[in-house]
Design an enzyme around this catalytic site. Structure first.
Site, PDB file in Angstrom:
ATOM      1  N   ARG A  22       6.300  -3.343   4.375  1.00 59.22           N
ATOM      2  CA  ARG A  22       6.797  -4.429   3.528  1.00 59.22           C
ATOM      3  C   ARG A  22       8.245  -4.158   3.162  1.00 59.22           C
ATOM      4  NH1 ARG A  22       2.172  -4.256  -1.065  1.00 59.22           N
ATOM      5  NH2 ARG A  22       2.998  -2.115  -1.078  1.00 59.22           N
ATOM      6  N   ARG A  33       7.786  -6.372  -1.299  1.00 53.68           N
ATOM      7  CA  ARG A  33       7.280  -5.684  -2.492  1.00 53.68           C
ATOM      8  C   ARG A  33       8.437  -5.536  -3.475  1.00 53.68           C
ATOM      9  NH1 ARG A  33       5.471  -3.257  -6.373  1.00 53.68           N
ATOM     10  NH2 ARG A  33       3.610  -1.961  -6.432  1.00 53.68           N
ATOM     11  N   GLU A  63      -3.692  -5.725 -10.138  1.00 50.82           N
ATOM     12  CA  GLU A  63      -4.108  -6.361  -8.892  1.00 50.82           C
ATOM     13  C   GLU A  63      -4.865  -7.666  -9.146  1.00 50.82           C
ATOM     14  OE1 GLU A  63      -3.232  -5.196  -6.034  1.00 50.82           O
ATOM     15  OE2 GLU A  63      -2.612  -3.157  -6.516  1.00 50.82           O
ATOM     16  N   ASP A 108       3.647  -8.641  -8.070  1.00 47.94           N
ATOM     17  CA  ASP A 108       4.765  -7.838  -7.585  1.00 47.94           C
ATOM     18  C   ASP A 108       4.972  -7.936  -6.071  1.00 47.94           C
ATOM     19  OD1 ASP A 108       2.635  -6.356  -6.543  1.00 47.94           O
ATOM     20  OD2 ASP A 108       2.753  -4.822  -8.090  1.00 47.94           O
ATOM     21  N   ASP A 156       5.013  -2.313 -10.983  1.00 47.69           N
ATOM     22  CA  ASP A 156       3.625  -2.431 -10.535  1.00 47.69           C
ATOM     23  C   ASP A 156       2.905  -3.368 -11.487  1.00 47.69           C
ATOM     24  OD1 ASP A 156       1.149  -1.879  -9.253  1.00 47.69           O
ATOM     25  OD2 ASP A 156       0.702  -0.350 -10.765  1.00 47.69           O
ATOM     26  N   THR A 157       2.319  -4.433 -10.959  1.00 46.77           N
ATOM     27  CA  THR A 157       1.509  -5.337 -11.776  1.00 46.77           C
ATOM     28  C   THR A 157       0.035  -5.105 -11.472  1.00 46.77           C
ATOM     29  OG1 THR A 157       1.549  -7.111 -10.122  1.00 46.77           O
ATOM     30  CG2 THR A 157       3.329  -7.093 -11.751  1.00 46.77           C
TER      31      THR A 157
END
Length: 206
Positions: free
Chosen positions: A72, A21, A29, A7, A26-27
């Site tokens: 970001r 971002r 980590e 992501d 949300d992927t």
């Protein structure tokens, strides 16, 4: 362009390299300083890399917030005419999350997430792994190791696992990384990485 995670990516924008971002998803980590690597994190990163690397055009769509607390940039990402966020969600490689004031496309993202949830695909295959607060590594089904060489969740031996995006040698940085994936996938080579059948894959990689 550099893919940081499923992501997050770095792009050159107006002559400056910026971390971006992907909004509203949300992927898992891959190299978090505290959480480390989470199940399906590498697969999400590889999927994003393949989408963006193969695209003739990548473009970013801004929303209400321009940056997050880490400075970001925040954006909706498109590979040609395909939403990267929706593609990750449909593959079960992301969850809807980090909902700021920016909510453009939120309904579409939730519908894409529903597709993967209904199919118990990717991050949704292990109850309790994907939560509103992120991913719980301890909830990952340890018996479901994404090994396509043995029947898991109805996947027959020798068939590609639908929970793993299709991969070829260009998706790996090193031969060692490709070899590790090949050995996890099983001796039947469902992803066709071993062209000469000698058990050593992607031999042109460093």
């Amino acid at each position: 362009m550099e893919i940081v995670d499923g992501d997050t990516a770095r792009f050159e924008i107006n002559g400056k390299v910026e971390s971006v971002r992907f909004l509203l998803i949300d992927t898992p980590e891959t190299s978090h300083p505290r959480l480390g690597e989470q199940p399906l994190g590498p697969e999400a990163k590889a999927f994003t890399n393949k989408l963006l690397s193969n695209a003739k055009q990548v473009y970013l769509e801004w929303d209400r917030e321009k940056r997050d607390k880490y400075d970001r940039l925040l954006a909706h990402i498109y590979a040609d005419n395909q939403s990267v966020q929706q593609a990750l969600l449909k593959e079960g490689l992301a969850r809807v999350g980090y909902i700021y004031e920016s909510k453009n496309h939120l309904d579409e993202y939730r519908k894409a997430e529903d597709v993967a949830q209904a199919a118990k695909k990717g991050v949704w295959q292990c109850p309790g792994y994907a939560t509103d607060d992120g991913y719980k590594k301890e909830k990952w089904c340890k018996s479901n190791n994404l090994n396509a060489g043995t029947p898991i969740n109805g996947i027959a031996k020798g068939e590609p696992n639908p929970n793993i995006p299709d991969k070829d040698c260009s998706d790996f940085r090193t031969q060692k990384e490709a070899q590790s994936f090949f050995e996890q996938a099983g001796p039947s080579d469902p992803y066709k990485l071993d062209g000469d059948g000698d058990g050593v894959v992607c031999e042109d990689l460093p």
